[in-house]
Design a protein around this motif. Sequence first.
Motif, PDB file in Angstrom:
ATOM      1  N   ARG A  71       0.765  -1.135   0.132  1.00 41.60           N
ATOM      2  CA  ARG A  71       0.026   0.164   0.021  1.00 41.60           C
ATOM      3  C   ARG A  71       1.081   1.402   0.204  1.00 41.60           C
ATOM      4  N   ARG A 200      -0.909  -6.061  -6.374  1.00 34.83           N
ATOM      5  CA  ARG A 200      -1.620  -5.382  -5.287  1.00 34.83           C
ATOM      6  C   ARG A 200      -1.030  -3.728  -5.014  1.00 34.83           C
ATOM      7  N   ASP A 204      -3.320  -0.605  -5.614  1.00 34.46           N
ATOM      8  CA  ASP A 204      -3.634   0.578  -4.910  1.00 34.46           C
ATOM      9  C   ASP A 204      -2.773   2.059  -5.203  1.00 34.46           C
ATOM     10  N   HIS A 205      -1.967   1.825  -5.960  1.00 32.57           N
ATOM     11  CA  HIS A 205      -1.268   3.250  -6.406  1.00 32.57           C
ATOM     12  C   HIS A 205      -2.510   3.784  -7.605  1.00 32.57           C
ATOM     13  N   GLN A 208      -5.683   5.926  -6.164  1.00 38.46           N
ATOM     14  CA  GLN A 208      -5.194   6.942  -5.396  1.00 38.46           C
ATOM     15  C   GLN A 208      -5.638   8.532  -6.049  1.00 38.46           C
TER      16      GLN A 208
END
Length: 291
Positions: A71, A200, A204-205, A208
């Motif tokens: 994350r 994963r 998450d990146h 954003q």
Amino acid sequence: MSTFTTADGCRLDYHLAGSITSERTLVLLHGWSQSRAMFDRVIPMLARHYRVVSYDQRGHGESGRPPHGARIARLARDLDELLTHLQIEQADFAGHSMGASVLWSYLDLFGSAKVSSLVIIDQPSACTLLPWLDKASASEVGAIVDFSGAEAFCKGFMGPDAASVRHQFLASMLTRRIPAEDLAWLYQENLKLDGGFGSRLLLDHLMQDWRDVLPRIDVPTLVLAGEVSHVNPASQKWSAEHIPGARLHVFTAEEGGAHFPFFERPETFAVALRSFLDAQPAPRARARTVS
């Protein structure tokens, strides 16, 4: 080469260059599926003037590969712990690609008390066509991937054609004149990131949205873009316009103006970075926050 272990047990590989007595400390953050070694061409040019810190983020390069922590927020916490370990009270920070997202997350979580200045290298403030972004806004900020595209992109790095997908993606971020041996070396660094962890972290990146952080940045900021980068330079202009007092510099194709200017044309990159840093006042103790 030195190592530091985070509070959750991840070993981070880091490197120090330049004199410890240098007035300025510059911390370099690499992007997704990359490594600190990609800065090795430019570091000697910078270390003549600054103390330079580079490190492999978790899962990347020579750092540990834990099954947890994929994350951006965890990577920002890693940075905070590394600064504490190295007793860095004030530094300039340059984040490339995902490394810029880590810096935005760091500012959002920890504020700017340890940040003298900020350099954003070729990273949109939002990558994905999120539900609250209309088409016009998405185009302005550089969001080009929809949800299904993001899913397919992440799956591609875990599927049977992962090697080809990774190679094609890497090649798309470089100028066409990149020497074959350079591309081969970059690809081997890319492969050090495990596909599962990497996917994963990538998702998450991609999800954003840092637009609300930009207007709250209270330190001198330089936004670097590439004329022929896969990241639309117009999105970097938008970021610079929404960070108070920020400067924008766009590298031309001849100056290595794709996604890796510090690797393809380190001399030109070093000049641009030094021009910005040397114009800043000497670091001093501050107690600022992004509020």
